[in-house]
Motif scaffolding. Sequence first.
Motif, PDB file in Angstrom:
ATOM      1  N   LEU A 141      61.219 -87.032 -62.882  1.00  0.00           N
ATOM      2  CA  LEU A 141      60.769 -85.751 -62.409  1.00  0.00           C
ATOM      3  C   LEU A 141      61.963 -85.216 -61.775  1.00  0.00           C
ATOM      4  O   LEU A 141      62.088 -83.662 -62.059  1.00  0.00           O
ATOM      5  N   PHE A 142      62.826 -85.628 -61.049  1.00  0.00           N
ATOM      6  CA  PHE A 142      64.161 -85.062 -60.877  1.00  0.00           C
ATOM      7  C   PHE A 142      64.966 -84.361 -61.941  1.00  0.00           C
ATOM      8  O   PHE A 142      65.357 -83.288 -61.683  1.00  0.00           O
ATOM      9  N   LYS A 143      64.915 -85.125 -62.944  1.00  0.00           N
ATOM     10  CA  LYS A 143      65.380 -84.507 -64.196  1.00  0.00           C
ATOM     11  C   LYS A 143      64.995 -83.250 -64.660  1.00  0.00           C
ATOM     12  O   LYS A 143      65.662 -82.256 -65.123  1.00  0.00           O
ATOM     13  N   ILE A 144      63.756 -83.281 -64.938  1.00  0.00           N
ATOM     14  CA  ILE A 144      63.094 -82.222 -65.556  1.00  0.00           C
ATOM     15  C   ILE A 144      62.588 -81.107 -64.753  1.00  0.00           C
ATOM     16  O   ILE A 144      62.540 -79.726 -65.212  1.00  0.00           O
ATOM     17  N   THR A 145      62.933 -81.188 -63.325  1.00  0.00           N
ATOM     18  CA  THR A 145      62.914 -79.996 -62.474  1.00  0.00           C
ATOM     19  C   THR A 145      64.397 -79.660 -62.223  1.00  0.00           C
ATOM     20  O   THR A 145      64.416 -78.755 -61.437  1.00  0.00           O
ATOM     21  N   LYS A 151      61.405 -85.938 -52.595  1.00  0.00           N
ATOM     22  CA  LYS A 151      60.364 -86.761 -52.542  1.00  0.00           C
ATOM     23  C   LYS A 151      59.373 -86.351 -51.535  1.00  0.00           C
ATOM     24  O   LYS A 151      58.068 -86.021 -51.868  1.00  0.00           O
ATOM     25  N   VAL A 152      59.779 -85.895 -50.355  1.00  0.00           N
ATOM     26  CA  VAL A 152      58.840 -85.411 -49.380  1.00  0.00           C
ATOM     27  C   VAL A 152      58.282 -83.814 -49.436  1.00  0.00           C
ATOM     28  O   VAL A 152      57.122 -83.829 -49.550  1.00  0.00           O
ATOM     29  N   SER A 153      59.465 -83.108 -49.669  1.00  0.00           N
ATOM     30  CA  SER A 153      59.137 -81.595 -49.829  1.00  0.00           C
ATOM     31  C   SER A 153      58.498 -81.492 -50.999  1.00  0.00           C
ATOM     32  O   SER A 153      57.256 -80.643 -51.115  1.00  0.00           O
ATOM     33  N   GLY A 154      58.936 -81.985 -52.016  1.00  0.00           N
ATOM     34  CA  GLY A 154      58.265 -82.096 -53.281  1.00  0.00           C
ATOM     35  C   GLY A 154      56.794 -82.327 -53.449  1.00  0.00           C
ATOM     36  O   GLY A 154      55.814 -81.878 -54.008  1.00  0.00           O
TER      37      GLY A 154
END
Length: 186
Positions: A141-145, A151-154
């Motif tokens: 998820l970190f990579k595609i975004t 983690k928390v804010s997302g």
Amino acid sequence: MKTIVFFLEEPSAKEMLEGVLPRVLPPQAQIRYLIFSGKQDLEKNLVRKLRGWRSPDSVFVVMRDQDSSDCHVVKQRLVALCTQATEGEALVRVACHEIESFYLGDLAAVEKGLNLNGLSTKQNNRKYRNPDNLGNPSEELFKITKGEYQKVSGSRAIGPHLDLTNNRSHSFNVLVTGLRRFAETA
């Protein structure tokens, strides 16, 4: 209506649930969260916290990530701990492999929540058809975004946009179905 108490391994799960629960539970539902410092802290303190819970008419939901463990073993262990601690109701749910699988199962929600473009077109890619199979969904998820996901804010941003009826994550769908059934009896 009974109070529904969530036992969670991390704050990001609470953030996601706050976006999802108003659409799953009746408006009069009383919700409480107990957030632990990771899965080991959750499992180490679960029995003590359940036994010490003094608010009558409470039911419990225990939720944690599978991570690299066998999800069936994790669930059996958590159910055994709940049974050891309380005669009341407890619903145990395990996210396969992490709650980020829920987000990868609904890339349109990620797109809306993080104000990104073009992610939802990737939903039919082989990799995202069954996100529960991904070994490290938070990294994916970190990579595609492109680093926009935290983690928390997302979780706070994406949770309200998660589609409750059209998510490719089986573990998310099992969570929602279980919560709805649980709420009917609570």
